[in-house]
Each structure stands twice: as C-alpha cells, then as structure tokens.
Design a protein around this motif. Structure first.
Motif, short mmCIF file in Angstrom:
data_model
loop_
_atom_site.label_atom_id
_atom_site.label_comp_id
_atom_site.label_asym_id
_atom_site.label_seq_id
_atom_site.Cartn_x
_atom_site.Cartn_y
_atom_site.Cartn_z
N THR A 74 0.85 -1.18 0.00
CA THR A 74 0.00 0.00 0.00
C THR A 74 0.89 1.24 0.00
O THR A 74 2.08 1.16 0.36
CB THR A 74 -0.89 0.04 1.25
OG1 THR A 74 -0.07 0.20 2.41
CG2 THR A 74 -1.70 -1.25 1.38
N PRO A 75 0.35 2.40 -0.37
CA PRO A 75 1.15 3.62 -0.30
C PRO A 75 1.73 3.88 1.09
O PRO A 75 2.89 4.30 1.22
CB PRO A 75 0.15 4.71 -0.71
CG PRO A 75 -0.80 4.01 -1.62
CD PRO A 75 -0.95 2.64 -1.02
N SER A 76 0.94 3.62 2.14
CA SER A 76 1.44 3.89 3.49
C SER A 76 2.56 2.91 3.85
O SER A 76 3.54 3.29 4.50
CB SER A 76 0.30 3.79 4.51
OG SER A 76 -0.34 2.53 4.45
N GLU A 77 2.44 1.64 3.42
CA GLU A 77 3.52 0.68 3.66
C GLU A 77 4.78 1.11 2.93
O GLU A 77 5.90 1.01 3.45
CB GLU A 77 3.10 -0.71 3.20
CG GLU A 77 2.09 -1.38 4.12
CD GLU A 77 1.55 -2.67 3.53
OE1 GLU A 77 1.13 -3.54 4.32
OE2 GLU A 77 1.52 -2.82 2.29
N THR A 78 4.61 1.59 1.70
CA THR A 78 5.77 2.04 0.91
C THR A 78 6.43 3.24 1.58
O THR A 78 7.65 3.32 1.68
CB THR A 78 5.34 2.40 -0.52
OG1 THR A 78 4.63 1.30 -1.09
CG2 THR A 78 6.55 2.72 -1.39
N ALA A 79 5.60 4.17 2.04
CA ALA A 79 6.14 5.38 2.67
C ALA A 79 6.91 5.06 3.95
O ALA A 79 7.85 5.77 4.31
CB ALA A 79 5.01 6.36 2.98
N ASN A 80 6.51 3.97 4.63
CA ASN A 80 7.15 3.62 5.89
C ASN A 80 8.36 2.71 5.75
O ASN A 80 8.98 2.35 6.74
CB ASN A 80 6.12 2.95 6.82
CG ASN A 80 5.10 3.93 7.34
OD1 ASN A 80 5.42 5.09 7.60
ND2 ASN A 80 3.85 3.51 7.48
N LEU A 81 8.70 2.34 4.51
CA LEU A 81 9.90 1.53 4.32
C LEU A 81 11.13 2.31 4.77
O LEU A 81 11.26 3.50 4.46
CB LEU A 81 10.05 1.13 2.85
CG LEU A 81 9.00 0.16 2.29
CD1 LEU A 81 9.24 -0.06 0.79
CD2 LEU A 81 9.03 -1.17 3.02
N ASP A 82 12.00 1.67 5.50
CA ASP A 82 13.21 2.31 6.00
C ASP A 82 14.21 2.44 4.86
O ASP A 82 14.80 1.45 4.42
CB ASP A 82 13.80 1.47 7.14
CG ASP A 82 14.95 2.17 7.85
OD1 ASP A 82 15.57 3.07 7.24
OD2 ASP A 82 15.23 1.82 9.00
N ARG A 83 14.41 3.66 4.37
CA ARG A 83 15.28 3.87 3.22
C ARG A 83 16.74 3.55 3.52
O ARG A 83 17.53 3.34 2.60
CB ARG A 83 15.15 5.32 2.74
CG ARG A 83 13.79 5.63 2.12
CD ARG A 83 13.62 7.11 1.87
NE ARG A 83 14.53 7.62 0.87
CZ ARG A 83 14.69 8.92 0.62
NH1 ARG A 83 14.00 9.82 1.29
NH2 ARG A 83 15.52 9.32 -0.31
N GLU A 84 17.09 3.49 4.80
CA GLU A 84 18.47 3.15 5.15
C GLU A 84 18.76 1.68 4.85
O GLU A 84 19.89 1.32 4.49
CB GLU A 84 18.72 3.44 6.63
CG GLU A 84 20.14 3.15 7.05
CD GLU A 84 20.40 3.46 8.51
OE1 GLU A 84 21.53 3.20 8.98
OE2 GLU A 84 19.48 3.98 9.19
#
Length: 456
Positions: A166-176
């Motif tokens: 989902t968009p919210s799951e994608t937004a919460n992915l840890d980019r590090e």
C-alpha cells in the motif's frame, strides 16, 4: 537463475538479499554455515522441530476443547505435515550436504512444496499451500529466536518482495535498509509506484505470481530501469550488475553536486523550480534536490489510500509535514481533484447518482456538491497556513460562478475558525487550474478575481 519481467516504475539497480513480505516478516541473516558447524546446526534444527511439534499439539488440544473436534483436526493435519519424514530428510540433507543454514534450508524446501501444490491448479491444494507457508513461519520464528529482525527494525540492507504494497507501507519503508522492492501486482499509475519514484527506491511491479519461487535470504537483482527482477543470479550476472550499480551511483553523485547552482538560462534569466508532489514524503526529496517550494501538492492520496473519508486532522498533519519540508518557500495545495479515472469508494458513496463522472461531477464540482467535505479540507489548509506561505488552488474551474462559490465557502470557513478562536491564516493566495477551453476564454475575467493561474 530466473529472470522475471514486470513494469519499471522507479529507476535504479540494486543487488541484495530478500525479505518476502506477507509470508516472511523477518530477514534470514545467513544462507550458509561453516562445515565444522553442520552437526550443531542439525541439532538446532531438530530441537526446533520438537518445539514446533509441541506448539502445534497444544493448538490442537485447545481447538478441540474450545471449538470441537473438526477444528482440532486442522492442527492435526498441520502436525502430520510437520512430521513428514520426506520433508525433514530433505531439509537435513541440505544442511549436512550443502552447508545451508537451517533457516534457509527450511524456507527453500517448504516453499518448493508450496509451489508444487499451487501448480496443481485447484482450490483445495492452493489452500494447503497456505498451511505450508504457516509452517515455514513457525519454524523460522523458533530458529531465529532473539536474532529475528522484523521488517520495521532491520539491521542490514534487504530487498523487499511482496504481492502488493500500500502507499502507506511504501512510505514507511526504512530507506536506510530497504534498497528496493518488487511486487506481483501494480502498474505505472499506482500510488505505490509514484511514491517509490519519489523516495528513489528502485522498484518493479506487475511481475505476476513469483513469490513462491524465492526464499528469504536469497540473492536477487532489481533492475528498475528495464523492469526486470533476477532471482538467484549467476556470478557473471551479479558482477555485471554490481558494476552497473557503481556507475549509476557515480552519475547520481555528479548530478547531486549541481543542486546548489542557480537555476537560470544561458542569457541569465532566473527560473524558479518548484516541486510537484502527491505524498508528503516527496516534499523532503524536492528540498534535497534544490526546489524552492512546492508548486503543486495533489491531495487525492488522502482519499485514495484509505476506506474512510479523511478527517480534518488527517489533512492538517499531512499539510504540516509538507510545509515543514519547505520552510520559507511557497506551498500550493490543490483541493480534491478526482474524476472517473480515480474515484475512490469513499467519494463514490457521496455521488451515487452520477452516471458519468468524467463529464459531470468531478474536481471542484464534486467539492461544491459536498460542502462539508470541502469545508473539512479548507479548514485544515487554513490552519496549516499559519506555519508557512500556503496558497490554495481550485481544480477544473470552468466558469466564474464556480470560482465565486468556492471563494464564498472559503470565506465562510474563515469566519467559522475566527468565531471558534482557532488559529488560521486569512491572507492566503487563491488560484485556479486552467485546464479547459472555457477557462482560457474567461482568463481576463478570472485574472481579476484570483491571485495566480496554474496551467494544467
């Protein structure tokens, strides 16, 4: 080596070990063990099996006592599967003969069994595959114990594979730690795809069914430039893509060095570069790239990513996040702009009598038709404007009556906030999107009543 082809939605190339989201929720930390540790690892696997068997037997007992024998039989079947001599022998063979870790060996064997069941092509066997995934989770949970790394608390870089995000799951992915992701479903215009591009996470979507072909901890390549995901690449392919990663990183660093240069033409004409965003998280990316504010903030994501109409606080928090990422710069917020191509269920319920929303009730007309919905958004915008240079823009305005009605409602909202003693900003600039021929023909009249135009 397998090559899966899907839709490239966010550029970049990454190589790394995977987490399979949905069936695994933690990372397998190692695929191999040293030869002198094989016997110890076999003992750890057998001890884990004993624990899993006892756990399933307890679930069976509770189910029989509380729900009846037929429900206890479900766990009885799970226990029979967990004790399957062929399955156990195959896992132990991989540990003893190929020095695979118990975690990786278990995942690899169980996923192959599940895939074989899924390929039989009927509902009954597909449901049994779900039971095997459940057994995999049980075994991995006990094998990893305190070493288990949940997706939200990763300590090493991974690639995420999922049926969908989902968009919210994608937004919460840890980019590090999340280097890239790939999904079985999705398309170019999905909000997840748009957000992946904004977060600069290489991504491929629409790959079709493939999750049962891969186990956690395996090496995978995501080529977000060409829409390819390569499972278990050979050494030559891996070396080729790692070299490509280095070259892409070099180009990215060179481009990043240009962000502080003034945006101007060769003859010295200064250009103001503003961001065009759909999610609050994109604002920070725009700032990092040298934008001087947000020229268009599309707010539809607030309605499209949930099953209920967003509250005033939902709007307010999203707008505050964008404003905080663009301090001392303008932020233009466009009010709800949905039509036939992207009407969410929540809004559809408010316009059940519309036969063809593409020609009728859409964008500013939809807001004017649902004034409480419109006022909720305007209240949040005016409140958030206290913290920055916020402008309001109305979409798809085609005549002066629509503009005047929208401005009248904006004025009513200001009066309500003032009466309630809620802090807000009254001197916000108001503009319209010029998107239809009628707006072009009336441009001179509109110019007398708005602060700015945006050409759509």
């Amino acid at each position: 080596m397998q090559v899966k082809r899907g839709i490239a939605v966010s550029p970049g190339v990454v190589t790394g070990e995977v987490v399979v989201l949905g069936t695994e929720e933690f990372r397998i930390p190692q695929r191999f063990v040293s030869i002198d540790a094989v016997e110890t690892e076999l003992g750890r696997f057998r001890s884990t099996l004993d624990t899993v068997w006892e756990e399933i037997k307890e679930n069976e007992r509770l189910a029989r006592e509380q729900l009846g024998d037929q429900f206890g039989a479900i766990f009885g079947a799970h226990l029979q599967m967990a004790r399957d001599p062929k399955l156990i022998a195959e896992i132990e063979g991989l540990i003893s003969e190929k020095s695979l870790s118990p975690e990786y060996a278990s995942s690899r064997v169980l996923r192959r069994f599940a895939r074989d069941l899924q390929n039989l092509g009927n509902q009954y066997h597909a449901e049994r595959a779900v039971d095997i995934f459940d057994l995999e989770k049980r075994i991995l949970r006990h094998l990893l114990g305190e070493r288990r790394e949940e997706l939200l608390h990763l300590r090493a870089p991974v690639i995420v594979l999922a049926h969908n995000l989902t968009p919210s799951e994608t937004a919460n992915l840890d980019r590090e730690f999340v280097m890239g992701f790939a999904t079985e479903v999705g398309g170019h215009t999905s909000h997840t795809a748009i957000l992946a591009g904004a977060l600069e996470i290489p991504a491929v979507v629409g790959l079709g069914h493939f999750l049962s072909d891969v186990s956690g901890g395996e090496m995978v390549i995501i080529d977000g430039n060409h829409g390819e995901v390569i499972l278990e690449p050979d050494d030559e392919t891996l070396a080729k893509y790692r070299d490509l990663e280095i070259r892409v990183h070099s180009v990215t660093e060179r481009l990043a060095s240009l962000k502080t240069l003034p945006a101007e033409t060769i003859d010295g004409e200064s250009i103001t570069l503003l961001g065009n965003i759909e999610f609050p998280e994109e604002a920070e990316v725009c700032r990092e790239r040298g934008s001087k504010g947000i020229g268009l903030y599309r707010t539809e994501f607030l309605y499209l990513e949930r099953n209920q109409i967003p509250s005033e606080e939902d709007h307010y928090e999203a707008y505050r996040k964008v404003i905080a990422a663009a301090p001392d710069h303008p932020v233009t917020i466009r009010t709800l702009d949905v039509g036939a191509d992207k009407v969410p269920e929540t809004i559809g319920e408010l316009a059940p009598d519309v036969v063809n929303p593409q020609l009728g009730l859409r964008s500013i007309r939809l807001s004017l038709h649902n004034i409480p919905l419109f006022k909720t958004q305007l209240r949040a915008i005016l409140r958030a404007a206290v913290d920055g240079d916020v402008r309001v823009m109305f979409p798809l305005v085609s005549n002066l009556m629509e503009l005047r009605q929208a401005r009248m409602i904006l004025g009513d909202v200001m009066d309500d906030l003032e009466e309630q003693q809620v802090p807000f900003r009254r001197d916000v600039q108001v503009g319209i999107m010029v998107e239809v021929p009628a707006a072009v023909m009336l441009a001179e009249e509109f110019a007398r009543e708005v602060d700015f135009f945006s050409i759509g």
